[in-house]
Design a protein around this motif. Sequence first.
Motif, PDB file in Angstrom:
ATOM      1  N   ARG A  95       0.845  -1.206   0.000  1.00  0.00           N
ATOM      2  CA  ARG A  95       0.000   0.000   0.000  1.00  0.00           C
ATOM      3  C   ARG A  95       0.877   1.253   0.000  1.00  0.00           C
ATOM      4  O   ARG A  95       0.601   2.221  -0.725  1.00  0.00           O
ATOM      5  CB  ARG A  95      -0.921   0.001   1.221  1.00  0.00           C
ATOM      6  N   LEU A  97       0.175   2.850  -3.486  1.00  0.00           N
ATOM      7  CA  LEU A  97      -0.881   3.857  -3.352  1.00  0.00           C
ATOM      8  C   LEU A  97      -0.326   5.262  -3.161  1.00  0.00           C
ATOM      9  O   LEU A  97      -1.033   6.236  -3.392  1.00  0.00           O
ATOM     10  CB  LEU A  97      -1.808   3.498  -2.194  1.00  0.00           C
ATOM     11  N   LYS A 120      -1.846   8.272  -5.016  1.00  0.00           N
ATOM     12  CA  LYS A 120      -2.242   9.470  -4.265  1.00  0.00           C
ATOM     13  C   LYS A 120      -1.752  10.738  -4.959  1.00  0.00           C
ATOM     14  O   LYS A 120      -2.432  11.760  -4.979  1.00  0.00           O
ATOM     15  CB  LYS A 120      -1.661   9.358  -2.846  1.00  0.00           C
ATOM     16  N   LEU A 154      -0.664  -2.195  -9.328  1.00  0.00           N
ATOM     17  CA  LEU A 154      -1.777  -1.841  -8.442  1.00  0.00           C
ATOM     18  C   LEU A 154      -2.958  -2.791  -8.652  1.00  0.00           C
ATOM     19  O   LEU A 154      -3.597  -3.219  -7.687  1.00  0.00           O
ATOM     20  CB  LEU A 154      -2.206  -0.393  -8.698  1.00  0.00           C
ATOM     21  N   SER A 189      -7.006   8.432  -7.411  1.00  0.00           N
ATOM     22  CA  SER A 189      -5.983   9.076  -6.585  1.00  0.00           C
ATOM     23  C   SER A 189      -6.577   9.778  -5.374  1.00  0.00           C
ATOM     24  O   SER A 189      -5.974   9.810  -4.310  1.00  0.00           O
ATOM     25  CB  SER A 189      -5.181  10.077  -7.434  1.00  0.00           C
ATOM     26  N   ALA A 225      -6.874   7.231  -2.569  1.00  0.00           N
ATOM     27  CA  ALA A 225      -5.727   6.383  -2.227  1.00  0.00           C
ATOM     28  C   ALA A 225      -5.268   6.582  -0.786  1.00  0.00           C
ATOM     29  O   ALA A 225      -4.896   5.625  -0.102  1.00  0.00           O
ATOM     30  CB  ALA A 225      -4.571   6.663  -3.185  1.00  0.00           C
TER      31      ALA A 225
END
Length: 749
Positions: free
Chosen positions: A219, A223, A227, A239, A370, A373
């Motif tokens: 993550r 992420l 993000k 992902l 995003s 995230a």
Amino acid sequence: MVKEFIRLSSLYFRSSYFFRALKFTLAALFPLVTLGLLGYSEIGIPLAIGVFLNAPSDIPGSLKRKVYGILISSVLTMGVSFIVSLSNPHYWLLLAVISALTFSISLLAVYGFRGSLVAFSGLLAMILSLAHGVTSIPLWLHILLIGVGGLFYLSVSLLTHRIIPRKDEDQLLSDTLSLTGDYLEVRAKLLTETTKRDQLLRKLFTLQSDISEKHEVLRELLLTKAKRGKKSHSDEKHLLIFISMVDILELALANSLDYPKIDSLFKGHEKRLDAFKEVNLAFSSHLKKVAECMITKQGIPSKEPMIRALTTASKAIGDFVEQVGTPHAQEGGIILKNLYDYQTLQLQKIRTVRRALTNVRKESQLSIKSKHAHQFITDQDYGFNIILENLSYKSPIFKHALRLTTAIIIAYIFGTALGIKNTYWILLTLIVIMRPNYGLTKERSINRTIGTLIGAAIATLIILLTQNTIVYGVLAVLSLLVAFSLIQQNYRSAAAFITINIIFVYSLLTPNAFEIIQYRVLDTFLGAVLALIANYLFWPNWEVMNLDKILTKSIRANANYLFAIRHLYRTKETADVQYKVPRKEAFLSVSNLNAAYQRMSQDPKSKQKSSDLIYEIVALNNTILSTLASLGAFIQHHKTTEESVHFKKIVEHIGTTLENSAKEIDQIDIHPSNLPENIDTAKANLKSSYESLIKEREAELQRGQIALEEEMLNNLQEAHLIYNQLIWLKVLTEKLEVAAQKYRHRCAA
């Protein structure tokens, strides 16, 4: 045998663990060898020390945190080296400095795993400074070169990251796929191996904890990019694989069944269950092969074995119904159909992973937006207030810092008073072995001691065979490389190779190699024994002391997951962050509970207070999570009817029972108004809805309508699963509340 050796060797040499060890070894050797050949060894040595001291913080994670970690480590190691070097000639001042530095640096572990590695670098710098003798260069230059060595390693790390940016991601995804395969294999065995279920469940706890740890790092890696809205196609591909693996874990949890009921329903028909067991085993084998393909970059294995196994399972449903006959086979048939549906969905998720690996671009549309995230990332607070909050005897890190400081001071005084050669080896063993909890310290002590003995035996044999310094130099480099590549996978083997490296390095510097071997073994043994004694006697941190908060957090996370499932069922919305975030928190909280229980089981038996009751609570939490996952997965992937008032009442009853269980553990009195309402009527009405569908189906059979219409099948599946899973949840949560009450009374006694 040869083929298997080649396969394992290929995986090893292509792994990110070997790549990271190779990067570190070359970065340390480059200044040492290059400047040594030019006649500037006095400059090359502190540069190599700088690389050695600051490499530990180079672990998988966001690039920003990695850079900050190495920079902070460089500043810390320079400062510590300078202070200790100045204090070295003054014994009592040095003791005070060692005490202050050990305690304050150890507190950095409150900042998570990366913080603990920065702390390790600082402690390592302190101990190496104790061994640092007079050199031909000024102290200020020596310290500066250590800092330059750290910056040099950071440059090497950034360069290799730019050249091969996804090496860590590939390895983490591969490891997670492999662990998920192991998880599915254990799930498969649970279905039919009735005598081994308790042992298999304990293994599941460990695997789920390991998988969740990998998920957390992934993550952070994946992420963070989402993000920031900076994603390449490869990022989206990774992902997507990660999202699919989370779904695979949920579906695997959803396959958890009421095993005593299964045993009763399929008594004499175990062969039908074997077909479903083989499906999970086929999935497990495929995921492990795909995991290897991510490292070796070879072709994806055929999906045909999975499809064949699923086809056989589908046929087993019809065979069971035909053999038992209607209406007696209805409940068993519905259970098998639900299980088949979950496994069909599981195959879809695995095929999504396959398509992502073969670069099917349209799959990337499924990635997380995003703006959402950040909700999936567990942020680490790096504020100074975290240190202040942990300046308390209740903090395990605070007690560990006190314990380690005391052990270091005792070892140093003891070693210098008795004139033990290389006392710093004892201190080095302490900082490597000692952990905040006793169980892990014990495990590392044993592995360190055995590894040292093995390494010493191998080195002795080689020294008896040859006295060639070129051989010693080559073996010193190779053993260093292998040691650092194994340190996260097999600590015992890593300890053996570290010992070999140290012995051959000293053999190049001193003629009496056997004396070095003797002292190395003795000092390691002394350090390991002192670490165990210190963890047992000095401010011990038995895991049972910290369990209350972890227990209540997992119970409340399950409650939040339950309400997210209810929201999904009521609104019929596509599963989004309102569902996935509570699911993630529930998975993570229960995995943390499993890890805590594993640590507790490693403590001395006399310190495992109420271990039987704690195991019951842990097992109930895991079963509740599995049952919730079963509900959530079904609702996500099936067309369902409207939420009934009976469903709502039972869910509220279960939620209240969970909250009351958490309050019991927190030792909070429960107000009568917070007691769950009697739901016998709601339960009876929900059962009546299911039974009316059964009667409707029986009427169809009497009219000669053998074929089961899809709508009727869906309604039967939904009614059966919703009723059985909700009532099962009710039973589980009520058992949990009783166990929590017993736990509260025992703690109060």
